[in-house]
Design a protein around this motif. Structure first.
Motif, PDB file in Angstrom:
ATOM      1  N   ARG A  25      -0.440 -19.784   9.766  1.00  0.00           N
ATOM      2  CA  ARG A  25      -0.640 -21.109   9.160  1.00  0.00           C
ATOM      3  C   ARG A  25       0.359 -21.399   8.048  1.00  0.00           C
ATOM      4  N   GLY A  26       1.377 -20.584   7.941  1.00  0.00           N
ATOM      5  CA  GLY A  26       2.386 -20.791   6.911  1.00  0.00           C
ATOM      6  C   GLY A  26       2.223 -19.830   5.752  1.00  0.00           C
ATOM      7  N   ALA A  27       2.806 -20.196   4.615  1.00  0.00           N
ATOM      8  CA  ALA A  27       2.797 -19.330   3.437  1.00  0.00           C
ATOM      9  C   ALA A  27       1.409 -19.292   2.808  1.00  0.00           C
ATOM     10  N   GLN A  28       1.043 -18.107   2.302  1.00  0.00           N
ATOM     11  CA  GLN A  28      -0.217 -17.919   1.604  1.00  0.00           C
ATOM     12  C   GLN A  28       0.045 -17.074   0.363  1.00  0.00           C
ATOM     13  N   VAL A  29      -0.615 -17.419  -0.722  1.00  0.00           N
ATOM     14  CA  VAL A  29      -0.499 -16.664  -1.971  1.00  0.00           C
ATOM     15  C   VAL A  29      -1.902 -16.241  -2.381  1.00  0.00           C
ATOM     16  N   ARG A  30      -2.059 -14.954  -2.670  1.00  0.00           N
ATOM     17  CA  ARG A  30      -3.371 -14.411  -3.026  1.00  0.00           C
ATOM     18  C   ARG A  30      -3.258 -13.533  -4.275  1.00  0.00           C
ATOM     19  N   PRO A  31      -4.255 -13.596  -5.170  1.00  0.00           N
ATOM     20  CA  PRO A  31      -4.287 -12.639  -6.278  1.00  0.00           C
ATOM     21  C   PRO A  31      -4.654 -11.264  -5.725  1.00  0.00           C
ATOM     22  N   VAL A  32      -3.984 -10.232  -6.209  1.00  0.00           N
ATOM     23  CA  VAL A  32      -4.194  -8.884  -5.690  1.00  0.00           C
ATOM     24  C   VAL A  32      -4.109  -7.854  -6.816  1.00  0.00           C
ATOM     25  N   ALA A  33      -4.755  -6.715  -6.570  1.00  0.00           N
ATOM     26  CA  ALA A  33      -4.582  -5.552  -7.439  1.00  0.00           C
ATOM     27  C   ALA A  33      -3.345  -4.808  -6.947  1.00  0.00           C
ATOM     28  N   PHE A  34      -2.660  -4.109  -7.843  1.00  0.00           N
ATOM     29  CA  PHE A  34      -1.450  -3.397  -7.437  1.00  0.00           C
ATOM     30  C   PHE A  34      -1.283  -2.138  -8.269  1.00  0.00           C
ATOM     31  N   ARG A  35      -0.427  -1.263  -7.749  1.00  0.00           N
ATOM     32  CA  ARG A  35      -0.048  -0.045  -8.479  1.00  0.00           C
ATOM     33  C   ARG A  35       1.419   0.232  -8.197  1.00  0.00           C
ATOM     34  N   LEU A  36       2.180   0.472  -9.256  1.00  0.00           N
ATOM     35  CA  LEU A  36       3.578   0.869  -9.124  1.00  0.00           C
ATOM     36  C   LEU A  36       3.619   2.372  -8.904  1.00  0.00           C
ATOM     37  N   ASN A  37       4.258   2.804  -7.820  1.00  0.00           N
ATOM     38  CA  ASN A  37       4.364   4.227  -7.498  1.00  0.00           C
ATOM     39  C   ASN A  37       5.609   4.824  -8.143  1.00  0.00           C
ATOM     40  N   GLU A  38       5.621   6.134  -8.293  1.00  0.00           N
ATOM     41  CA  GLU A  38       6.746   6.820  -8.932  1.00  0.00           C
ATOM     42  C   GLU A  38       8.064   6.619  -8.193  1.00  0.00           C
ATOM     43  N   ASP A  39       8.010   6.371  -6.870  1.00  0.00           N
ATOM     44  CA  ASP A  39       9.242   6.178  -6.103  1.00  0.00           C
ATOM     45  C   ASP A  39       9.739   4.731  -6.117  1.00  0.00           C
ATOM     46  N   GLY A  40       9.064   3.856  -6.872  1.00  0.00           N
ATOM     47  CA  GLY A  40       9.488   2.464  -6.981  1.00  0.00           C
ATOM     48  C   GLY A  40       8.836   1.534  -5.977  1.00  0.00           C
ATOM     49  N   THR A  41       8.049   2.064  -5.046  1.00  0.00           N
ATOM     50  CA  THR A  41       7.294   1.197  -4.149  1.00  0.00           C
ATOM     51  C   THR A  41       6.057   0.703  -4.893  1.00  0.00           C
ATOM     52  N   ILE A  42       5.438  -0.331  -4.343  1.00  0.00           N
ATOM     53  CA  ILE A  42       4.232  -0.899  -4.951  1.00  0.00           C
ATOM     54  C   ILE A  42       3.143  -0.949  -3.895  1.00  0.00           C
ATOM     55  N   ASP A  43       1.965  -0.430  -4.244  1.00  0.00           N
ATOM     56  CA  ASP A  43       0.811  -0.506  -3.365  1.00  0.00           C
ATOM     57  C   ASP A  43      -0.068  -1.673  -3.796  1.00  0.00           C
ATOM     58  N   ILE A  44      -0.430  -2.491  -2.816  1.00  0.00           N
ATOM     59  CA  ILE A  44      -1.313  -3.633  -3.011  1.00  0.00           C
ATOM     60  C   ILE A  44      -2.643  -3.264  -2.383  1.00  0.00           C
ATOM     61  N   GLY A  45      -3.736  -3.529  -3.077  1.00  0.00           N
ATOM     62  CA  GLY A  45      -5.019  -3.160  -2.503  1.00  0.00           C
ATOM     63  C   GLY A  45      -6.179  -3.876  -3.121  1.00  0.00           C
ATOM     64  N   GLY A  46      -7.334  -3.360  -2.803  1.00  0.00           N
ATOM     65  CA  GLY A  46      -8.599  -3.897  -3.275  1.00  0.00           C
ATOM     66  C   GLY A  46      -9.706  -3.170  -2.547  1.00  0.00           C
ATOM     67  N   PRO A  47     -10.961  -3.501  -2.835  1.00  0.00           N
ATOM     68  CA  PRO A  47     -12.059  -2.788  -2.187  1.00  0.00           C
ATOM     69  C   PRO A  47     -12.119  -3.014  -0.684  1.00  0.00           C
ATOM     70  N   ASP A  48     -11.659  -4.171  -0.204  1.00  0.00           N
ATOM     71  CA  ASP A  48     -11.685  -4.475   1.231  1.00  0.00           C
ATOM     72  C   ASP A  48     -10.444  -5.277   1.613  1.00  0.00           C
ATOM     73  N   ILE A  49      -9.282  -4.732   1.299  1.00  0.00           N
ATOM     74  CA  ILE A  49      -8.014  -5.437   1.540  1.00  0.00           C
ATOM     75  C   ILE A  49      -7.817  -5.800   3.005  1.00  0.00           C
ATOM     76  N   THR A  50      -8.361  -5.001   3.927  1.00  0.00           N
ATOM     77  CA  THR A  50      -8.137  -5.243   5.358  1.00  0.00           C
ATOM     78  C   THR A  50      -8.778  -6.535   5.834  1.00  0.00           C
ATOM     79  N   ALA A  51      -9.728  -7.083   5.085  1.00  0.00           N
ATOM     80  CA  ALA A  51     -10.383  -8.332   5.475  1.00  0.00           C
ATOM     81  C   ALA A  51      -9.576  -9.561   5.063  1.00  0.00           C
ATOM     82  N   GLY A  52      -8.548  -9.370   4.261  1.00  0.00           N
ATOM     83  CA  GLY A  52      -7.797 -10.493   3.723  1.00  0.00           C
ATOM     84  C   GLY A  52      -6.650 -10.958   4.609  1.00  0.00           C
TER      85      GLY A  52
END
Length: 140
Positions: A25-52
């Protein structure tokens, strides 16, 4: 690591970012929790991220670039204060993938084992790093 020390320190003080993905349906913007990893990648998540929609968009279109913006207008106590009317911001653009980790990256009640992992291609920050007040650079 593709982030400067001031950017790492800033990201460590923030709890929420905004993830932009593209779906059917086009672009979507969502508020998310995140964590910066030591290797410079970023993990995005939440209690039920797979439903989003953001998880579905990345899973269905892993070749598409995503963007994460983390920003504020009131820095933490003791942090350099941005000029009046200007906030602080870190924007990360890059390739994203969906993963299932062995352990949740943060508290299990707030972060599931399933995550969206961003591999940064470009990083831009404003009013975060005094040596780089404005600008974009390649993450590599």
């Amino acid at each position: 690591m593709c982030f400067t020390e001031p950017e790492i320190d800033y990201l460590a003080t923030q709890l929420v970012g905004r993830l932009a993905t593209v779906g059917r349906r086009g672009a979507q913007v969502r508020p998310v929790a995140f964590r910066l990893n030591e290797d410079g990648t970023i993990d995005i998540g939440g209690p039920d991220i797979t439903a989003g929609a953001e998880y579905r968009n990345v899973r269905e279109r892993p070749d598409r670039e995503v963007a994460l913006v983390v920003d504020d207008t009131a820095p933490a106590s003791g942090a350099p204060r941005p000029a009046r009317g200007r906030g602080r911001r870190v924007e990360v653009r890059g390739r994203a993938e969906t993963l299932t980790l062995d352990e949740p990256p943060l508290r299990p009640e707030s972060f599931a084992r399933e995550v969206i992992r961003i591999h940064p291609r470009t990083v831009a920050s404003w009013n975060v790093d005094p040596d780089r007040p404005d600008g974009t650079r390649a993450a590599g």
